[in-house]
Design a protein around this motif. Structure first.
Motif, PDB file in Angstrom:
ATOM      1  N   VAL A  66       0.837  -1.642   0.194  1.00  0.00           N
ATOM      2  CA  VAL A  66       0.205   0.122  -0.047  1.00  0.00           C
ATOM      3  C   VAL A  66       1.143   1.348  -0.120  1.00  0.00           C
ATOM      4  N   PHE A  67       0.918   2.057  -1.160  1.00  0.00           N
ATOM      5  CA  PHE A  67       1.258   3.442  -0.935  1.00  0.00           C
ATOM      6  C   PHE A  67       1.099   4.428  -1.244  1.00  0.00           C
ATOM      7  N   GLN A  68       1.738   5.714  -0.480  1.00  0.00           N
ATOM      8  CA  GLN A  68       0.972   6.890  -0.435  1.00  0.00           C
ATOM      9  C   GLN A  68       0.181   7.337  -1.877  1.00  0.00           C
ATOM     10  N   ALA A  69       0.698   6.602  -2.936  1.00  0.00           N
ATOM     11  CA  ALA A  69       0.521   6.890  -4.323  1.00  0.00           C
ATOM     12  C   ALA A  69      -0.644   6.807  -5.109  1.00  0.00           C
ATOM     13  N   PHE A  70      -0.499   5.279  -3.980  1.00  0.00           N
ATOM     14  CA  PHE A  70      -2.376   4.411  -4.317  1.00  0.00           C
ATOM     15  C   PHE A  70      -1.335   3.292  -5.229  1.00  0.00           C
ATOM     16  N   ASN A  71      -1.508   4.040  -6.546  1.00  0.00           N
ATOM     17  CA  ASN A  71      -0.507   2.651  -7.894  1.00  0.00           C
ATOM     18  C   ASN A  71      -1.788   2.445  -8.187  1.00  0.00           C
ATOM     19  N   LEU A  72      -2.693   2.692  -8.208  1.00  0.00           N
ATOM     20  CA  LEU A  72      -3.854   2.530  -9.017  1.00  0.00           C
ATOM     21  C   LEU A  72      -3.727   2.657 -10.289  1.00  0.00           C
ATOM     22  N   LEU A  73      -3.988   1.283 -11.601  1.00  0.00           N
ATOM     23  CA  LEU A  73      -4.625   1.993 -13.075  1.00  0.00           C
ATOM     24  C   LEU A  73      -5.493   3.293 -13.446  1.00  0.00           C
ATOM     25  N   PRO A  74      -5.166   3.875 -14.358  1.00  0.00           N
ATOM     26  CA  PRO A  74      -6.239   5.008 -14.385  1.00  0.00           C
ATOM     27  C   PRO A  74      -7.796   4.242 -14.911  1.00  0.00           C
ATOM     28  N   THR A  75      -6.650   3.624 -15.974  1.00  0.00           N
ATOM     29  CA  THR A  75      -8.440   2.545 -17.067  1.00  0.00           C
ATOM     30  C   THR A  75      -8.788   1.651 -16.707  1.00  0.00           C
ATOM     31  N   LEU A  76      -8.498   0.978 -15.400  1.00  0.00           N
ATOM     32  CA  LEU A  76      -9.017  -0.283 -14.782  1.00  0.00           C
ATOM     33  C   LEU A  76     -10.559   0.640 -14.002  1.00  0.00           C
ATOM     34  N   THR A  77     -11.214   0.168 -13.811  1.00  0.00           N
ATOM     35  CA  THR A  77     -12.211  -0.338 -12.935  1.00  0.00           C
ATOM     36  C   THR A  77     -11.211  -0.159 -11.031  1.00  0.00           C
ATOM     37  N   ALA A  78     -12.634   0.253 -10.390  1.00  0.00           N
ATOM     38  CA  ALA A  78     -11.593  -0.283  -8.448  1.00  0.00           C
ATOM     39  C   ALA A  78     -11.999  -1.836  -8.825  1.00  0.00           C
ATOM     40  N   ARG A  79     -12.582  -2.644  -9.629  1.00  0.00           N
ATOM     41  CA  ARG A  79     -13.174  -4.114  -9.194  1.00  0.00           C
ATOM     42  C   ARG A  79     -11.167  -4.521  -9.649  1.00  0.00           C
ATOM     43  N   HIS A  80     -11.701  -4.493 -11.321  1.00  0.00           N
ATOM     44  CA  HIS A  80     -10.411  -5.000 -11.889  1.00  0.00           C
ATOM     45  C   HIS A  80      -9.178  -4.579 -11.225  1.00  0.00           C
ATOM     46  N   ASN A  81      -8.559  -3.135 -10.466  1.00  0.00           N
ATOM     47  CA  ASN A  81      -7.559  -3.443  -9.997  1.00  0.00           C
ATOM     48  C   ASN A  81      -7.361  -3.724  -8.752  1.00  0.00           C
ATOM     49  N   ILE A  82      -8.451  -3.837  -8.027  1.00  0.00           N
ATOM     50  CA  ILE A  82      -8.537  -5.479  -7.010  1.00  0.00           C
ATOM     51  C   ILE A  82      -7.476  -6.337  -7.123  1.00  0.00           C
ATOM     52  N   LEU A  83      -8.646  -6.687  -8.556  1.00  0.00           N
ATOM     53  CA  LEU A  83      -8.245  -8.169  -8.927  1.00  0.00           C
ATOM     54  C   LEU A  83      -6.741  -8.260  -9.687  1.00  0.00           C
TER      55      LEU A  83
END
Length: 262
Positions: free
Chosen positions: A112-129
């Motif tokens: 878990v990083f300060q900058a979240f590091n989520l892929l902007p093109t993916l939904t929350a569900r797909h980022n989690i998986l």
């Protein structure tokens, strides 16, 4: 966030919450990390010996330049020490080549990083998986549902990161880190980009993941209020372990940090 009974969270772990035979989730022995050479050499870590206990929240604190981020990166296998040993989940990281280390992190470590590091093109569900998809592993859907419920993300799964608040993005990142039941979750300034309310929500869930899921969490933070959520605080100064605090208050942490700067 809604309150979920301990039994509900525990049942999301195969076999329930178990008491491990080895209380150590990670260890370092004689850990040294230097940057540069000769007169320009910087000794970021200078012979650190420590044990991270399972099913506890351990915070790492210290003044700027004390080596806390370097220590976390070495523990997580994101950086290689100059000398010494790092062991996570019973595996010596120095014994692994690059490919094996990548697989080990994927299977045993959450981030878990300060900058979240989520892929902007993916939904929350797909980022989690995503990490499990990359590993070709089938998610534990019961655990997925529990995490989504506890983190209050059920109505946000179809949203992309740009459609989520900072606190919601960090909760997505936490769900991603916890879904695979890692041996250790490393959280690097997880509340650094959040307001006070979102910070409290994130820290509360990290605390509950330890108490109710028997998760091991190691958190680097500079915030005394965040460190007060920890079972144990490791204090660093000039690359060395300078002391520990057990179940401290925020005031205890402030006093201890002031002593390091003195």
């Amino acid at each position: 966030m809604s309150s979920i009974p301990v039994s509900s969270l525990a049942s999301a772990v195969p076999g329930g919450v178990q008491t491990p035979t080895d209380t150590a989730a990670a260890r370092t022995r004689g850990l040294v990390k230097t940057y540069g050479r000769g007169p320009a050499e910087v000794r970021a870590l200078d012979g650190v010996d420590l044990t991270i206990e399972r099913a506890r929240l351990t915070a790492i604190m210290g003044p700027s330049g004390s080596g806390k981020s370097t220590l976390m990166h070495c523990l997580a296998g994101l950086d290689s020490p100059t000398s010494g040993e790092v062991e996570v989940a019973g595996t010596g990281l120095g014994d692994l080549d690059d490919n094996a280390l990548t697989r080990f992190r994927r299977e045993h470590v959450g981030f878990v990083f300060q900058a979240f590091n989520l892929l902007p093109t993916l939904t929350a569900r797909h980022n989690i998986l995503l990490p499990l998809d990359l590993a070709g592993r089938e998610p534990d859907w019961r655990r997925f549902d529990t995490l989504i419920e506890v983190l209050g993300l059920a109505d946000r799964l179809s949203h992309r990161p740009s459609e989520l608040s900072g606190g919601q993005q960090q909760r997505v990142a936490i769900a991603r880190a916890l879904l695979s039941s890692p041996d250790v979750v490393f959280a690097d300034e997880p509340t650094g980009n959040l307001d006070s309310r979102s910070s409290a929500e994130v820290l509360d869930f990290l605390r509950r993941s330890v108490d109710e899921l028997a998760q091991t969490v190691v958190m680097v933070t500079h915030e005394p209020t965040a460190a007060a959520y920890a079972d144990r605080v490791l204090l660093l100064r000039d690359g060395r372990l300078a002391g520990t605090l057990e179940r401290p208050t925020a005031e205890d942490v402030v006093t201890a940090i002031a002593g390091l700067d003195a």
